[in-house]
Write an enzyme that holds these catalytic residues in place. Sequence first.
Site, PDB file in Angstrom:
ATOM      1  N   LYS A  47      -4.849  -2.448 -14.340  1.00  0.00           N
ATOM      2  CA  LYS A  47      -4.932  -2.255 -12.881  1.00  0.00           C
ATOM      3  C   LYS A  47      -3.839  -3.095 -12.235  1.00  0.00           C
ATOM      4  O   LYS A  47      -3.418  -4.099 -12.813  1.00  0.00           O
ATOM      5  CB  LYS A  47      -6.305  -2.719 -12.362  1.00  0.00           C
ATOM      6  CG  LYS A  47      -6.661  -2.191 -10.994  1.00  0.00           C
ATOM      7  CD  LYS A  47      -7.190  -0.761 -11.052  1.00  0.00           C
ATOM      8  CE  LYS A  47      -7.392  -0.194  -9.660  1.00  0.00           C
ATOM      9  NZ  LYS A  47      -8.088   1.106  -9.712  1.00  0.00           N
TER      10      LYS A  47
ATOM     11  N   ASP B 131      -4.789   4.199  -5.845  1.00  0.00           N
ATOM     12  CA  ASP B 131      -6.087   3.576  -5.559  1.00  0.00           C
ATOM     13  C   ASP B 131      -6.059   3.330  -4.043  1.00  0.00           C
ATOM     14  O   ASP B 131      -5.284   4.011  -3.330  1.00  0.00           O
ATOM     15  CB  ASP B 131      -6.262   2.262  -6.353  1.00  0.00           C
ATOM     16  CG  ASP B 131      -7.688   1.717  -6.288  1.00  0.00           C
ATOM     17  OD1 ASP B 131      -8.559   2.223  -7.020  1.00  0.00           O
ATOM     18  OD2 ASP B 131      -7.965   0.798  -5.487  1.00  0.00           O
TER      19      ASP B 131
END
Length: 454
Positions: free
Chosen positions: A135, A175
């Site tokens: 991430k 995201d």
Amino acid sequence: MTETIDFHPLAASVQPVFTTVLDRSPHEPEFHQAVHEVLHSIAPVLEEHPEYVEGGILERLVEPERQIMFRVPWVDDAGRLQVNRGYRIQFSSVLGPYKGGLRFHPSVNLSIIKFLGFEQIFKNALTGQGIGGGKGGSDFDPHGRSDAEVMRFCQSFMNELYRHLGEHTDVPAGDIGVGGREIGYLFGQYRKVTNRHESGMFTGKGTGWGGAEVRTEATGYGAVFFAQEMLAVHNESFEGKRVGISGSGNVAIYAIEKATQLGATAVTASDSSGYVVDDAGIDLALLRQLKEVERARIVEYANRRPSARFVENGSVWDVPVDIAIPSATQNEVSAAEAQTLIANGVRAVSEGANMPCVPEAVDAFQKAGVLFAPGKAANAGGVATSALEMSQNASRQRWSFADSENKLREIMGDIHDAAFRAAERYGTPGDYVAGANIAGFERVANAMLAQGVI
Ligand code: NDP
């Protein structure tokens, strides 16, 4: 979240690992929360599988393989120098290249990126595809920035991050705050600095230049498909239900779309300035125009839609609904809000966002017999479709929308069944939190054992 979280004690087999995490990574409350939940769920697995303990699986799993933090300097439209911080946490590559989105939001810090990266390991394992967990992101806030400023920021971000990426190494996606516009600028800069048109190094691309059909819709659709699977176990469906959704971004918009297609009425949407209630059902065309084109605040929806009202100070979870799909951000459903939802008769909760319900809220839902789907399983449709995009890029094929949606539905069904069965195997039937953690963990742990101590 604060450092004062009172974590309940864990089984003796996993508590030392958690203590090490607290000592080695202090001031990372979201990361602690995510690790605590997984360790709690998998303690019974360790009792049956001492080889995982002997193999030091947990000690290695909680420590990222690599953590990258970097300076992102750029110049705003007024000619002023701005400096942000960039992150990429490459958590685990045991099942495939690191895979996970980039988040651009002022709240981004190391704790948040580590919690998201840690969750991503198990989520990606659950999809059954060959993708590791990672991430990244930045504390850059795209709100109120011009397209030119967003482009300059993305270019500066990629000028550093490109050296850590690649279709076989690490493949980001979107995201919060990273949608089609940002992905275009990031991909463009990667192409320039590497002199490679490497389609498979980023997912969520535009469908005209290597992106897969249904990737944009996949997370929201998937969260609805997962809820549909849970309801089907009890011979229930979306037909005629009222659905409450938070957020008004990528996940929320397509959760609203799919729930509506299945015969439900989606009655709420929100952003960080408040929420709207529309008993006639959210007008998706209007919401998309406001959020995807005009980048307006949610109050504008109520200004243009007579059946809707805007609530500035309050909780979107005060609105009575049958099914709740929190799709904004972590820890957005408190214990008190969970109690309100329960008192209002909520039947199912499917986490479109990552970790949107605080642990006490999850406990409350489960104790009340509410069907509860954790984000790790319920929102895995996004990354699963990203993996389909990587396959299509590698084989230079293009699948139709209908084929891609059918594949997504099938994958969500498989994830549901894997979580359901794992929960049953370990004596907690219907507990999708335990089931998802266990099913994901087993796949990761077995691969780690097979590949030796690295
Ligand atoms: P977007 O940026 O498209 O939308 C986020 C929405 O949530 C916006 O409406 C935003 O409002 C709201 N929001 C964000 N942060 C806050 C906050 N602190 N308080 C109140 N509202 C907030 O993001 P996505 O839809 O892509 O992501 C939403 C969630 O889903 C995140 O948890 C993400 O990690 C998760 N997720 C996303 C996937 C994807 O494919 N996109 C895949 C799997 C999970 P505002 O504009 O006012 O900030």
